[in-house]
Design a protein around this motif. Structure first.
Motif, short mmCIF file in Angstrom:
data_model
loop_
_atom_site.label_atom_id
_atom_site.label_comp_id
_atom_site.label_asym_id
_atom_site.label_seq_id
_atom_site.Cartn_x
_atom_site.Cartn_y
_atom_site.Cartn_z
N ARG A 34 47.41 5.53 -11.69
CA ARG A 34 47.45 4.50 -12.74
C ARG A 34 46.52 4.89 -13.88
NH1 ARG A 34 50.01 1.61 -16.11
NH2 ARG A 34 48.90 -0.22 -16.82
N MET A 35 45.36 5.41 -13.55
CA MET A 35 44.41 5.84 -14.58
C MET A 35 44.99 7.00 -15.38
SD MET A 35 40.41 6.41 -13.98
CE MET A 35 39.27 6.37 -15.34
N ALA A 36 45.62 7.95 -14.71
CA ALA A 36 46.26 9.08 -15.40
C ALA A 36 47.41 8.59 -16.28
CB ALA A 36 46.75 10.11 -14.39
N GLU A 37 48.17 7.63 -15.79
CA GLU A 37 49.28 7.06 -16.56
C GLU A 37 48.76 6.38 -17.82
OE1 GLU A 37 51.90 3.20 -15.80
OE2 GLU A 37 52.27 4.78 -14.33
N LEU A 38 47.69 5.62 -17.69
CA LEU A 38 47.09 4.97 -18.86
C LEU A 38 46.59 6.00 -19.86
CD1 LEU A 38 45.16 2.12 -17.05
CD2 LEU A 38 46.97 1.80 -18.76
N ALA A 39 45.99 7.07 -19.36
CA ALA A 39 45.49 8.13 -20.24
C ALA A 39 46.65 8.76 -21.02
CB ALA A 39 44.74 9.19 -19.43
N ARG A 40 47.74 9.07 -20.33
CA ARG A 40 48.91 9.65 -21.00
C ARG A 40 49.48 8.70 -22.04
NH1 ARG A 40 49.94 11.27 -15.66
NH2 ARG A 40 51.36 9.52 -15.35
N THR A 41 49.56 7.43 -21.69
CA THR A 41 50.11 6.43 -22.61
C THR A 41 49.22 6.29 -23.84
OG1 THR A 41 51.11 5.26 -20.75
CG2 THR A 41 50.91 4.05 -22.83
N LEU A 42 47.91 6.28 -23.64
CA LEU A 42 46.99 6.22 -24.77
C LEU A 42 47.16 7.42 -25.68
CD1 LEU A 42 43.79 4.83 -23.04
CD2 LEU A 42 44.80 3.91 -25.15
N CYS A 43 47.32 8.59 -25.10
CA CYS A 43 47.50 9.81 -25.90
C CYS A 43 48.78 9.73 -26.72
CB CYS A 43 47.51 11.05 -25.00
SG CYS A 43 45.89 11.47 -24.34
N VAL A 44 49.85 9.29 -26.11
CA VAL A 44 51.13 9.16 -26.83
C VAL A 44 51.01 8.10 -27.92
CG1 VAL A 44 53.54 8.43 -26.61
CG2 VAL A 44 52.55 10.01 -24.94
N ALA A 45 50.40 6.97 -27.60
CA ALA A 45 50.30 5.86 -28.54
C ALA A 45 49.42 6.18 -29.75
CB ALA A 45 49.76 4.62 -27.83
N THR A 46 48.50 7.13 -29.57
CA THR A 46 47.59 7.46 -30.67
C THR A 46 47.86 8.83 -31.27
OG1 THR A 46 45.97 8.32 -29.09
CG2 THR A 46 45.73 6.01 -29.76
N GLY A 47 48.79 9.58 -30.70
CA GLY A 47 49.11 10.91 -31.21
C GLY A 47 48.00 11.91 -30.98
N THR A 48 47.31 11.77 -29.87
CA THR A 48 46.20 12.66 -29.55
C THR A 48 46.50 13.45 -28.28
OG1 THR A 48 45.07 10.91 -28.33
CG2 THR A 48 44.50 11.15 -30.66
N GLY A 49 45.62 14.40 -27.97
CA GLY A 49 45.88 15.28 -26.84
C GLY A 49 44.98 15.09 -25.64
N ASP A 50 43.94 14.24 -25.76
CA ASP A 50 43.10 13.98 -24.60
C ASP A 50 42.63 12.53 -24.64
OD1 ASP A 50 40.03 13.87 -25.51
OD2 ASP A 50 41.05 15.42 -26.68
N VAL A 51 42.27 12.01 -23.49
CA VAL A 51 41.99 10.58 -23.38
C VAL A 51 40.75 10.17 -24.16
CG1 VAL A 51 40.67 10.66 -21.21
CG2 VAL A 51 42.00 8.62 -21.81
N ASP A 52 39.74 11.00 -24.23
CA ASP A 52 38.54 10.63 -24.99
C ASP A 52 38.86 10.44 -26.47
OD1 ASP A 52 36.83 10.61 -22.75
OD2 ASP A 52 36.56 12.78 -22.89
N THR A 53 39.62 11.36 -27.03
CA THR A 53 40.03 11.25 -28.42
C THR A 53 40.96 10.06 -28.60
OG1 THR A 53 39.85 13.64 -28.63
CG2 THR A 53 41.09 12.49 -30.35
N ALA A 54 41.83 9.82 -27.63
CA ALA A 54 42.76 8.69 -27.70
C ALA A 54 42.00 7.37 -27.70
CB ALA A 54 43.72 8.73 -26.52
N LEU A 55 40.96 7.27 -26.90
CA LEU A 55 40.17 6.04 -26.87
C LEU A 55 39.49 5.79 -28.22
CD1 LEU A 55 38.65 6.34 -23.30
CD2 LEU A 55 40.22 4.55 -24.08
N VAL A 56 38.93 6.84 -28.80
CA VAL A 56 38.29 6.70 -30.11
C VAL A 56 39.33 6.27 -31.15
CG1 VAL A 56 37.14 7.95 -31.97
CG2 VAL A 56 36.42 8.31 -29.62
#
Length: 75
Positions: A34-56
């Motif tokens: 679930r955590m990995a799925e959220l990370a992937r979704t955040l990356c797609v939703a923000t157009g980024t390549g890693d979860v830390d950048t996606a969160l920012v």
């Protein structure tokens, strides 16, 4: 690029940070997935390549975000 609605981004950020605070990466396979799925979704939703950048990126798109505040980028 399509942008995710702020409510969707907020929900994703809240879910991911909650799991992160609970150290879910050391949890059951289902919770880790679930955590990995959220990370992937955040990356797609923000157009980024890693979860830390996606969160920012997600946090900067939320209402009330201050564009000049890049303090999260130093972590």
């Amino acid at each position: 690029m399509l942008m995710a609605h702020p409510a969707v981004l907020n929900n994703l950020v809240e879910q991911y940070t909650t799991l992160e605070l609970l150290h879910a990466e050391a949890g059951s396979p289902e919770v880790r997935e679930r955590m990995a799925e959220l990370a992937r979704t955040l990356c797609v939703a923000t157009g980024t390549g890693d979860v830390d950048t996606a969160l920012v990126a997600a946090r900067h798109r939320l209402p009330g975000a201050r564009p000049e505040d890049d303090s999260l980028l130093t972590h």
